[in-house]
Design a protein around this motif. Structure first.
Motif, PDB file in Angstrom:
ATOM      1  N   ASP A 208       0.809  -1.209   0.000  1.00 53.87           N
ATOM      2  CA  ASP A 208       0.000   0.000   0.000  1.00 53.87           C
ATOM      3  C   ASP A 208       0.850   1.270   0.000  1.00 53.87           C
ATOM      4  O   ASP A 208       0.982   1.944  -1.029  1.00 53.87           O
ATOM      5  CB  ASP A 208      -0.945  -0.037   1.212  1.00 53.87           C
ATOM      6  N   GLU A 256      -5.630  -4.305   4.125  1.00 50.60           N
ATOM      7  CA  GLU A 256      -5.573  -3.470   2.913  1.00 50.60           C
ATOM      8  C   GLU A 256      -5.647  -4.344   1.654  1.00 50.60           C
ATOM      9  O   GLU A 256      -6.169  -3.933   0.623  1.00 50.60           O
ATOM     10  CB  GLU A 256      -4.308  -2.606   2.876  1.00 50.60           C
ATOM     11  N   HIS A 331     -11.842   3.680   4.507  1.00 46.23           N
ATOM     12  CA  HIS A 331     -11.121   4.878   4.947  1.00 46.23           C
ATOM     13  C   HIS A 331     -12.044   6.071   5.174  1.00 46.23           C
ATOM     14  O   HIS A 331     -11.617   7.218   5.145  1.00 46.23           O
ATOM     15  CB  HIS A 331     -10.029   5.235   3.932  1.00 46.23           C
ATOM     16  N   HIS A 347      -3.576   0.768  11.832  1.00 40.03           N
ATOM     17  CA  HIS A 347      -4.262   1.351  10.671  1.00 40.03           C
ATOM     18  C   HIS A 347      -5.182   0.332   9.973  1.00 40.03           C
ATOM     19  O   HIS A 347      -6.370   0.576   9.780  1.00 40.03           O
ATOM     20  CB  HIS A 347      -3.221   1.899   9.696  1.00 40.03           C
ATOM     21  N   VAL A 351      -9.229   0.176   9.523  1.00 39.89           N
ATOM     22  CA  VAL A 351      -9.778   0.058   8.169  1.00 39.89           C
ATOM     23  C   VAL A 351     -10.740  -1.134   8.109  1.00 39.89           C
ATOM     24  O   VAL A 351     -11.831  -1.062   7.540  1.00 39.89           O
ATOM     25  CB  VAL A 351      -8.632  -0.094   7.128  1.00 39.89           C
TER      26      VAL A 351
HETATM   27 ZN   LIG Z   1      -5.058   2.610   4.360  1.00 41.60          ZN
END
Ligand SMILES: [Zn+2]
Ligand SMILES: NC(=O)c1ccc[n+]([C@@H]2O[C@H](COP(=O)([O-])OP(=O)(O)OC[C@H]3O[C@@H](n4cnc5c(N)ncnc54)[C@H](O)[C@@H]3O)[C@@H](O)[C@H]2O)c1
Length: 453
Positions: A208, A256, A331, A347, A351
């Motif tokens: 990512d 992700e 997000h 994170h 998400v």
């Molecule tokens: Zn992200």
């Protein structure tokens, strides 16, 4: 910054269009209609439009800027015989040859995550020594809490002391997404734009943060509020770094990856359903078991699809001019959630909680069947990702969507899965659906607070 269409400028008001032609080392405005790009020696892609009123002249400058960057997989990046880290960003063969032949030592400033340095520091130092590099390694605690302008300035002070040639000596960042984001921002500020190289060492940054153009630091209690869209000159990816990443951070990166699967790749979703647990167990490495071959195949296929699908979405929209972005799935609510509970959620975990709720929104909107919804939630649980959080309240959801409305041209632009591996963007999801989805989400997935991580 919106896209400028040349025809619009020309037709709306009376403007004179000039092309820029190089004449004996200087650039001159020439009437565009008199310049033949095919025959003139050197015509820039830039244009200047001039209009005159009684108040004065307005010059409208259209100056296309092209970013070219490489994302290169290279095993054994710190193997002294592998010169990718030092020269892999150079695209011009002649320039590459000149560099390799030059008697001037290669000079590199390297910023590395402190934890990564503890593990890979000796290998990195050895690599630079063996290759006769004039180097400075700056190992820093690049944690989410430290992802600040102060940290970026600290890096800049050291860069300044080291004195770099900004055209030929890119700054190298080695670490997770936090390190890569801070160094990217610092580089974009130093002498207005100093090239930098990203070497991701977590799964999340591998698929990512390394792939796109965004840099940033947290500011005013908001995630990545200060930043720039300046891609690295190159990202060098070596999966072997991932072997030392804690298990929870592998799940974090898988979130992700799952995002891309849910938005646009059924094959990736099926791969995660089938092999996700094995990828988590083996940390994307080849083990010595009988599964070694399928393990390697699944790991490289999963990362390959994740990167390709991400690049497909990013390359045509590098500066995010188009606000309809599938990559924003997960997000919308997660930034506020992540900042609210920092540092307890990673994170990717935040998400995933956002995506889990959105899956319920999709189901309540009639876009997913109950079975599809269940398949997605099961896959998330299998990847050891949280699917609910007590701090993700209806109030936080509504506030996040309102903020989004403000910054997104008056539309929420909510990417939602419509079946497995495909998605669309919706602007009209009603409050009623959002609330009903929230209730069901809590009913089915909430866990008593004493059992939460
Ligand atoms: Zn992200
Ligand atoms: N620029 C972008 O497009 C983009 C995209 C996604 C995420 N991000 C940003 O990335 C950040 C999250 O990145 P992250 O998940 O990589 O977190 P991170 O950088 O905090 O790294 C996670 C942890 O792993 C440790 N670590 C890193 N590599 C390791 C290794 N090889 N072995 C052992 N430990 C290692 C780090 O010290 C840290 O404690 C967030 O700030 C997010 O905003 C940016």
């Amino acid at each position: 910054m919106g896209k400028v269409h040349l025809q619009d400028i020309d037709s709306k008001d009376k403007k004179t269009e000039f092309s820029l032609v190089r004449v004996k080392g200087t650039w001159k405005c020439k009437l565009a209609k008199k310049v033949n790009k095919d025959t003139a020696d050197c015509v820039s892609d830039a244009k200047i439009f001039e209009s005159n009123t009684e108040k004065g002249t307005t010059w409208t400058v259209v100056s296309p800027i092209v970013f070219t960057y490489k994302v290169t997989e290279s095993r054994g990046l710190l193997d002294p015989s592998n010169d990718t880290l030092l020269f892999g960003h150079i695209t011009d063969p002649q320039q590459l040859e000149d560099f390799k032949k030059s008697i001037k030592p290669v000079k590199r400033f390297v910023v590395v995550d402190q934890e990564v340095y503890k593990i890979y520091g000796p290998k990195l130092t050895d690599y630079l020594e063996v290759n006769n590099v004039l180097y400075k390694i700056l190992a820093l605690p690049t944690t989410e809490e430290n992802k600040s302008m102060e940290m970026a300035l600290k890096i800049l002070e050291e860069v300044n002391n080291f004195s770099l040639d900004r055209r030929t000596e890119p700054i190298i960042a080695i670490g997770g997404g936090v390190c890569l984001d801070i160094v990217g921002l610092a580089s974009s500020l130093y002498r207005r734009r100093t090239p930098y190289i990203r070497v991701p060492t977590t799964l999340l940054s591998y698929i990512d943060a390394s792939v796109g153009a965004k840099t940033g630091v947290n500011f005013a209690n908001c995630k990545n509020k200060l930043g720039a869209y300046i891609p690295p000159t190159a990202a060098f990816l070596d999966l072997s770094f991932i072997q030392t990443v804690p298990r929870r951070h592998i799940s974090n990166g898988l979130a992700e990856m799952l995002k891309m699967a849910l938005m646009k790749h059924l094959g990736l979703f099926e791969l995660l359903e089938e092999h996700g647990r094995m990828l988590l167990d083996t940390k994307f490495q080849v083990d010595n078991s009988v599964y070694a071959h399928s393990c390697l195949q699944a790991a490289s296929r999963a990362t390959n699809i994740a990167i390709t699908t991400m690049l497909e979405e990013l390359a045509p929209n590098l500066w995010e001019d188009d606000l309809n972005r599938l990559v924003d799935f997960g997000h919308l609510i997660s930034p506020a959630l992540e900042m609210k509970v920092l540092p307890s959620l990673l994170h990717g975990e935040a998400v995933n909680i956002d995506m889990s709720y959105m899956v319920y929104v999709s189901k309540e909107s009639g876009l997913l069947t109950e079975e599809e919804k269940q398949k997605i939630i099961n896959c998330m649980v299998g990847l050891e990702l949280p699917v609910w959080h007590e701090s993700c309240t209806m109030e936080l959801i509504q506030k996040s969507l309102q903020d989004r409305l403000k910054h997104s041209g008056g539309l929420v632009r909510m990417p939602l899965p419509v079946g497995l591996g495909q998605a669309e963007i919706f602007n009209d999801t009603s409050c009623e659906i959002l609330c009903r989805a929230y209730e069901k989400w809590c009913d089915e997935l909430s866990i008593p607070s004493d059992k939460q991580k």
